[in-house]
Design a protein around this motif. Structure first.
Motif, PDB file in Angstrom:
ATOM      1  N   UNK A  23       0.842  -1.196   0.000  1.00 52.46           N
ATOM      2  CA  UNK A  23       0.000   0.000   0.000  1.00 52.46           C
ATOM      3  C   UNK A  23       0.875   1.244   0.000  1.00 52.46           C
ATOM      4  N   UNK A  24       0.774   2.051  -1.052  1.00 50.72           N
ATOM      5  CA  UNK A  24       1.621   3.245  -1.154  1.00 50.72           C
ATOM      6  C   UNK A  24       1.236   4.304  -0.110  1.00 50.72           C
ATOM      7  N   UNK A  25       0.060   4.135   0.500  1.00 51.38           N
ATOM      8  CA  UNK A  25      -0.327   5.071   1.564  1.00 51.38           C
ATOM      9  C   UNK A  25       0.386   4.741   2.868  1.00 51.38           C
ATOM     10  N   UNK A  26       0.979   3.550   2.924  1.00 54.41           N
ATOM     11  CA  UNK A  26       1.680   3.113   4.144  1.00 54.41           C
ATOM     12  C   UNK A  26       3.040   2.515   3.764  1.00 54.41           C
ATOM     13  N   UNK A  27       3.827   3.289   3.052  1.00 59.85           N
ATOM     14  CA  UNK A  27       5.116   2.791   2.570  1.00 59.85           C
ATOM     15  C   UNK A  27       6.052   2.468   3.735  1.00 59.85           C
ATOM     16  N   UNK A  28       6.779   1.365   3.595  1.00 59.43           N
ATOM     17  CA  UNK A  28       7.737   0.935   4.610  1.00 59.43           C
ATOM     18  C   UNK A  28       9.139   1.062   4.025  1.00 59.43           C
ATOM     19  N   UNK A  44       0.747  -1.262 -10.188  1.00 57.50           N
ATOM     20  CA  UNK A  44       1.892  -1.083 -11.085  1.00 57.50           C
ATOM     21  C   UNK A  44       2.146   0.402 -11.347  1.00 57.50           C
ATOM     22  N   UNK A  45       1.074   1.156 -11.359  1.00 57.16           N
ATOM     23  CA  UNK A  45       1.169   2.590 -11.643  1.00 57.16           C
ATOM     24  C   UNK A  45       1.918   3.348 -10.544  1.00 57.16           C
ATOM     25  N   UNK A  46       2.050   2.711  -9.366  1.00 59.70           N
ATOM     26  CA  UNK A  46       2.697   3.375  -8.238  1.00 59.70           C
ATOM     27  C   UNK A  46       4.098   2.822  -7.951  1.00 59.70           C
ATOM     28  N   UNK A  47       4.644   2.048  -8.900  1.00 61.45           N
ATOM     29  CA  UNK A  47       5.962   1.435  -8.681  1.00 61.45           C
ATOM     30  C   UNK A  47       7.036   2.494  -8.439  1.00 61.45           C
ATOM     31  N   UNK A  48       7.052   3.498  -9.281  1.00 62.59           N
ATOM     32  CA  UNK A  48       8.063   4.560  -9.131  1.00 62.59           C
ATOM     33  C   UNK A  48       7.870   5.313  -7.818  1.00 62.59           C
ATOM     34  N   UNK A  49       6.618   5.562  -7.461  1.00 64.35           N
ATOM     35  CA  UNK A  49       6.325   6.265  -6.205  1.00 64.35           C
ATOM     36  C   UNK A  49       6.827   5.460  -5.005  1.00 64.35           C
ATOM     37  N   UNK A  50       6.689   4.136  -5.087  1.00 63.89           N
ATOM     38  CA  UNK A  50       7.140   3.271  -3.988  1.00 63.89           C
ATOM     39  C   UNK A  50       8.653   3.363  -3.818  1.00 63.89           C
ATOM     40  N   UNK A  51       9.370   3.334  -4.935  1.00 63.54           N
ATOM     41  CA  UNK A  51      10.832   3.448  -4.866  1.00 63.54           C
ATOM     42  C   UNK A  51      11.246   4.826  -4.355  1.00 63.54           C
ATOM     43  N   UNK A  52      10.577   5.851  -4.852  1.00 59.88           N
ATOM     44  CA  UNK A  52      10.884   7.220  -4.397  1.00 59.88           C
ATOM     45  C   UNK A  52      10.560   7.385  -2.913  1.00 59.88           C
ATOM     46  N   UNK A  53       9.580   6.597  -2.436  1.00 59.07           N
ATOM     47  CA  UNK A  53       9.161   6.708  -1.043  1.00 59.07           C
ATOM     48  C   UNK A  53       9.997   5.900  -0.080  1.00 59.07           C
ATOM     49  N   UNK A  55      11.095   2.429  -0.638  1.00 60.36           N
ATOM     50  CA  UNK A  55      11.134   0.979  -0.821  1.00 60.36           C
ATOM     51  C   UNK A  55      12.412   0.593  -1.551  1.00 60.36           C
ATOM     52  N   UNK A  56      12.960  -0.563  -1.201  1.00 60.04           N
ATOM     53  CA  UNK A  56      14.213  -0.995  -1.827  1.00 60.04           C
ATOM     54  C   UNK A  56      13.985  -1.652  -3.184  1.00 60.04           C
ATOM     55  N   UNK A  57      12.857  -2.341  -3.323  1.00 60.99           N
ATOM     56  CA  UNK A  57      12.539  -3.037  -4.572  1.00 60.99           C
ATOM     57  C   UNK A  57      11.038  -2.966  -4.814  1.00 60.99           C
ATOM     58  N   UNK A  58      10.657  -3.171  -6.081  1.00 63.42           N
ATOM     59  CA  UNK A  58       9.239  -3.303  -6.423  1.00 63.42           C
ATOM     60  C   UNK A  58       9.061  -4.537  -7.303  1.00 63.42           C
ATOM     61  N   UNK A  59       7.891  -5.141  -7.208  1.00 62.76           N
ATOM     62  CA  UNK A  59       7.542  -6.296  -8.040  1.00 62.76           C
ATOM     63  C   UNK A  59       6.353  -5.894  -8.901  1.00 62.76           C
ATOM     64  N   UNK A  60       6.519  -5.967 -10.212  1.00 59.77           N
ATOM     65  CA  UNK A  60       5.478  -5.544 -11.152  1.00 59.77           C
ATOM     66  C   UNK A  60       5.143  -6.685 -12.102  1.00 59.77           C
ATOM     67  N   UNK A  61       3.979  -6.595 -12.757  1.00 60.42           N
ATOM     68  CA  UNK A  61       3.640  -7.596 -13.770  1.00 60.42           C
ATOM     69  C   UNK A  61       3.244  -6.967 -15.105  1.00 60.42           C
ATOM     70  N   UNK A  62       3.705  -5.713 -15.305  1.00 60.24           N
ATOM     71  CA  UNK A  62       3.552  -5.057 -16.610  1.00 60.24           C
ATOM     72  C   UNK A  62       4.917  -4.520 -17.016  1.00 60.24           C
ATOM     73  N   UNK A  63       5.384  -4.916 -18.189  1.00 60.86           N
ATOM     74  CA  UNK A  63       6.767  -4.646 -18.614  1.00 60.86           C
ATOM     75  C   UNK A  63       7.100  -3.159 -18.654  1.00 60.86           C
ATOM     76  N   UNK A  64       6.123  -2.329 -18.983  1.00 63.19           N
ATOM     77  CA  UNK A  64       6.427  -0.898 -19.140  1.00 63.19           C
ATOM     78  C   UNK A  64       6.843  -0.230 -17.837  1.00 63.19           C
ATOM     79  N   UNK A  65       6.588  -0.912 -16.715  1.00 67.67           N
ATOM     80  CA  UNK A  65       6.957  -0.331 -15.417  1.00 67.67           C
ATOM     81  C   UNK A  65       8.315  -0.815 -14.921  1.00 67.67           C
ATOM     82  N   UNK A  66       8.990  -1.632 -15.747  1.00 70.53           N
ATOM     83  CA  UNK A  66      10.342  -2.082 -15.398  1.00 70.53           C
ATOM     84  C   UNK A  66      11.308  -0.996 -15.850  1.00 70.53           C
ATOM     85  N   UNK A  67      11.673  -0.119 -14.931  1.00 65.77           N
ATOM     86  CA  UNK A  67      12.481   1.051 -15.298  1.00 65.77           C
ATOM     87  C   UNK A  67      13.829   1.116 -14.605  1.00 65.77           C
ATOM     88  N   UNK A  68      14.028   0.280 -13.567  1.00 67.31           N
ATOM     89  CA  UNK A  68      15.303   0.299 -12.833  1.00 67.31           C
ATOM     90  C   UNK A  68      15.697  -1.129 -12.467  1.00 67.31           C
TER      91      UNK A  68
END
Length: 438
Positions: A23-28, A44-53, A55-68
């Motif tokens: 939950x991006x509202x409760x980032x750890x 998936x739309x919040x993957x970048x926000x999670x990293x910026x917030x 998080x050390x890693x993100x797990x996505x299932x849409x290729x366009x969000x694989x950016x780092x």
């Protein structure tokens, strides 16, 4: 794009000190963020926000969000979360006890946890995180310090318990009971039996053991293939109990098949739990504790100290009334035993407040009518029914309100005093909102 192996995600999970976030509202900070999807959101739309917030890693299932390089790609994030939980489970050698049933799952989990905690460092499901997301998250929170895992499993359709068992791989299992819960999803009571008994089948294939209420003929009929540890009221069982005839809180004595046979010599266990129907739940906790060699005195101590919470079988004395608050959830089976117990109380000036039971589908009208008929049969005369289903079948002498707010306004205008009041309904009715007024 090639899928990231679970082993690699698991290495990152350990590196992150087993911190998971969904939950991006409760980032750890320093966690792995799993981009789950729902009916109205796509994390998936919040993957970048999670990293910026943080998080050390993100797990996505849409290729366009694989950016780092900190982004792991999988075919389905929920499946990956479940696979990660199962992989973690396989690294653990501690006992896993799984609990399901139509009624009393959480109560049994809490009682068993209270007993086992007297001897072991336990990890038990928090709240009701008992579904396809909650079970994996519970498993992933188990650390090397834990010595025992207690996993609650909920289900509202066939196949769900089997799927959860394949994730958790329990060595021990418990079905509290099989009743009229989630009839809509299971397709009737026979569907409930089939769905819940999936746990027995899994445990049998693994060569594990089940704890079973030997007095329950339905459960016994489903457990022919299982290695059983029995509890109940008959001397042949592994743990035998005898309830005391107290009015409010449950008190009982217990012994084992080979233990003391003179009941007068056994200590009386006095609890803070309302409702005779909870006697068998207490005896189940005794059975589990006894099997895992918790000292008798510690078992009794744990059950005497336990106080219900979360609006489950709570007895609360307010400035005006005595409340029996059982508003966390309701189905026809749990509603029936609650009303029967309430009718048997010797308290004078009783008031019954009950709300609609959810997830009954085509059985809703019939089951709500049965409850109304039961109230009449038990001669409970002062009754408030809340919800559209009860309003359809209510007799003219019962007060009815379509919503909890309408009932609340009525109670504010008609202050209740010196009454014993049972409040019970499905979670969605939110009948606990009535408590402050009473």
């Amino acid at each position: 794009m090639q899928e990231t192996p679970i082993e690699k995600i698991y290495d990152a999970f350990i590196q992150c000190n087993q911190k998971i976030c969904t939950d991006t509202r409760k980032l750890i900070e320093g966690s792995i963020f799993f981009c789950l999807k729902g009916a109205n959101f796509n994390a998936n739309e919040f993957a970048a926000k999670a990293l910026d917030g943080g998080c050390s890693y993100v797990v996505v299932d849409e290729e366009k969000y694989v950016t780092t390089p900190k982004t792991f790609f999988v075919r389905d994030v929920l499946t990956a979360l479940q696979q990660l939980a199962n992989y973690h489970r396989k690294q653990l050698s501690i006992p896993f006890l799984a609990i399901t049933g139509s009624n009393g799952k959480t109560t049994n989990k809490e009682l068993i946890n209270a007993v086992l905690s007297k001897k072991y460092k336990t990890l038990a499901t928090i709240g009701n995180l008992n579904n396809h997301i909650g079970v994996p998250l519970t498993i992933l929170s188990i650390t090397k310090e834990h010595e025992f895992a207690i996993i609650e499993m909920g289900a509202n359709h066939q196949g769900e318990i089997d799927a959860l068992c394949k994730i958790a791989e329990p060595d021990f299992g418990l079905i509290t009971n099989i009743g009229k819960a989630h009839l809509e999803g299971f397709g009737g009571i026979e569907g409930v039996k089939k769905g819940k008994s999936e746990m027995y089948k899994f445990i049998a294939t693994k060569g594990g053991k089940i704890f079973i209420n030997g007095d329950d003929e339905v459960l016994q009929s489903l457990a022919d293939a299982n290695d059983k540890i029995t509890y109940g009221t008959i001397r042949l069982f592994d743990v035998i109990g005898q309830a005391s005839n107290t009015d409010e809180f449950v008190s009982f004595k217990w012994t084992t098949r080979y233990g003391e046979k003179d009941w007068s010599k056994l200590p009386l266990v006095k609890t803070n739990i309302i409702g005779h129907y909870n006697f068998i739940n207490l005896l189940c906790a005794v059975s589990v504790g006894n099997y895992f060699k918790v000292e008798d005195v510690k078992i009794n101590e744990a059950l005497s100290e336990y106080t219900p919470n979360m609006n489950r079988s709570q007895l609360e004395k307010t400035a005006n009334n005595t409340l029996i608050l059982d508003a966390y959830n309701a189905n026809p089976s749990s509603m029936k035993v609650a009303i029967e117990n309430f009718a048997a109380l010797s308290s004078a000036n009783k008031l019954l407040i009950i709300g609609d039971m959810f997830e009954l589908g085509e059985y809703a009208g019939e089951e709500h009518k049965k409850i109304v008929d039961l109230i009449a049969d038990k001669k409970i005369v002062d009754v408030i029914l809340v919800g559209p289903e009860f309003c359809k079948v209510a007799p003219s002498n019962f007060k009815t309100f379509k919503t909890t707010n309408e009932a609340l306004q009525h109670l504010k205008a008609n202050i209740q005093k010196n009454r014993t009041i049972l409040i019970k309904g499905s979670r969605g009715m939110k009948l606990e909102l009535l408590k402050d007024t009473l």
